[in-house]
Design a protein around this motif. Sequence first.
Motif, short mmCIF file in Angstrom:
data_model
loop_
_atom_site.label_atom_id
_atom_site.label_comp_id
_atom_site.label_asym_id
_atom_site.label_seq_id
_atom_site.Cartn_x
_atom_site.Cartn_y
_atom_site.Cartn_z
N ASP A 1 0.82 -1.21 0.00
CA ASP A 1 0.00 0.00 0.00
C ASP A 1 0.86 1.26 0.00
OD1 ASP A 1 1.02 -0.03 2.57
OD2 ASP A 1 -0.90 -0.49 3.54
N ALA A 2 0.19 2.42 0.06
CA ALA A 2 0.90 3.70 -0.02
C ALA A 2 1.92 3.87 1.10
CB ALA A 2 -0.10 4.85 -0.04
N PRO A 3 1.58 3.53 2.36
CA PRO A 3 2.60 3.68 3.41
C PRO A 3 3.85 2.83 3.16
CG PRO A 3 0.43 3.53 4.41
CD PRO A 3 0.25 3.23 2.94
N LEU A 4 3.68 1.59 2.69
CA LEU A 4 4.84 0.74 2.44
C LEU A 4 5.64 1.26 1.26
CD1 LEU A 4 6.60 -1.69 2.91
CD2 LEU A 4 4.91 -3.12 1.73
N GLU B 1 9.59 2.66 1.52
CA GLU B 1 10.66 2.18 0.65
C GLU B 1 11.33 3.34 -0.09
OE1 GLU B 1 9.19 -2.36 -0.32
OE2 GLU B 1 8.88 -0.80 -1.82
N LEU B 2 10.53 4.24 -0.64
CA LEU B 2 11.11 5.38 -1.34
C LEU B 2 11.93 6.26 -0.41
CD1 LEU B 2 8.12 6.32 -3.65
CD2 LEU B 2 10.42 5.72 -4.43
N GLU C 1 17.14 9.14 2.81
CA GLU C 1 17.73 8.94 4.13
C GLU C 1 19.12 8.31 4.06
OE1 GLU C 1 16.93 6.67 8.42
OE2 GLU C 1 15.45 6.49 6.80
N TRP C 2 19.23 7.17 3.37
CA TRP C 2 20.47 6.40 3.43
C TRP C 2 21.43 6.70 2.29
CZ3 TRP C 2 22.26 4.00 7.54
CH2 TRP C 2 21.35 3.71 8.57
N LEU D 1 15.10 3.34 -6.81
CA LEU D 1 15.33 4.28 -5.71
C LEU D 1 15.39 3.53 -4.38
CD1 LEU D 1 12.92 7.06 -6.95
CD2 LEU D 1 15.38 7.37 -6.60
N LYS D 2 14.48 2.58 -4.20
CA LYS D 2 14.50 1.78 -2.98
C LYS D 2 15.81 1.02 -2.84
CE LYS D 2 12.43 -2.26 -2.90
NZ LYS D 2 11.42 -3.35 -2.78
#
Length: 347
Positions: A144-147, A151-152, A157-158, A279-280
Amino acid sequence: MPDAAYASRLDALRDWVAARHDLPADRLRLELAAGDASFRRYFRAWLADGATRILMDAPPAQEDSRPFVAIASDWRAAGLPVPTLHAQDLDAGFIELEDLGDTPMHLLLGDEDSEATLACEERALALLDVLQNRAPAAPLPAYDAPLLGRELDLFPEWCLGHFLNIDAPPGWQRHRQRLIETALAQPCVAVHRDFDAMNLMVHAKQLWLIDFQDAVSGPLTYDLISLLRGRYCRFSRPRFVAWVEAFRQRAIADGRLPERVDCDNFLHMADAMAAQRSLKVLGIFCRLTLRDAKSGYLERLPRFLDHLRDSLAPWPDYTELVDWLDNTFAPALTRALAQHARRGTPT
C-alpha cells in the motif's frame, strides 16, 4: 551477529536436526550453503542415507519466519515450484527444507544479448505468468501507499543523507507521490518482491522460487521489473519494451489486466515501477553497507543508477529529476565510490 552467538545458534541447529533424524550431533555434517542481506543463514546437512537438506537459521529476534512457512504452504498447494518444508521450529527460528541444489539462475547468465541469457529470461517470464495466475493474493499484506512511501524514503535517508551527504532533488515530494500513485493504479497480484535471478533456482530442469517471505499483494509490474531491471543485466530499450509489451498482451489474454490498458500506458506503469524499485534499492544497498556492515553492495549502485535513468528518461514528466541525476547525483556517487576505494573500504 557476534561469533559466540553464531556458534551457539549453529550448535542448537545441529542438535535440532540430529534429534529429528536420530543421528549423533557430532557426526552430522553441516556446511554453510548461503547467506543473504538479512540475518538468515542457510546450511546444507547430510543425512545418514546420503540425502541432503537445506536448513534455514532465522534468529527470531530479527526474522519472523511465519510468513515464509504460510506462503510456502499456500504456493505449494497452488501448484507452484517452491521447496518442500520438512520441519520447522518457529520459536527457535529453524526450518528444514528440500535441497534445490547450488544453481541459481544468475549463474547461467552471460552477456545481455547472449542466447543463454535470453533463454533464461524467457523461462523466468513464463514462471512469472504462472505465479501471478496461481498464487493467492488475498492472504498477503498489501503493498500500500505507506509501504511504498517507506521504501522510497530509504533513498533520501540512506543514499543521499548518510552516504552522499547531499540534499533530496528538487520536487522530490511531488515525484515520490507520483510514483506511489502510479503503482497503486495497477491491478493487484501476488508479488514475490525479489523476483530476481538470484532467487530462481534451477533444479530438476525447471525454475524454483525461493526467498518469498516478503511477498505482498501489489502492482502487476513489480516482479516483471525486478527481473528485467535487476542486478545482473542492463537490457537495451527495444528489448525491454518488447518484453513489457509481450507481458501486457499475455496479461490481457488471461485476465490479469483490463483490455483498456494500452501499450504506452502500461509501459509508463512499468517504468515508474522500475524507478520506484531502483530508488528503494539505492537506499537499501547504502543501509546494508553503512548500518549492517555488509560488503559487496556499494559496487552495485551504478547499475541501479543506470536502471533509474533508463526508467525516467523516456518520460517528460521526469525531466527535472533526470537532470538532477546527471548533474548532481551521478557526480556525487562517483566521488563517494572513489573515496571508499581509496580508503580500502569494502564496497
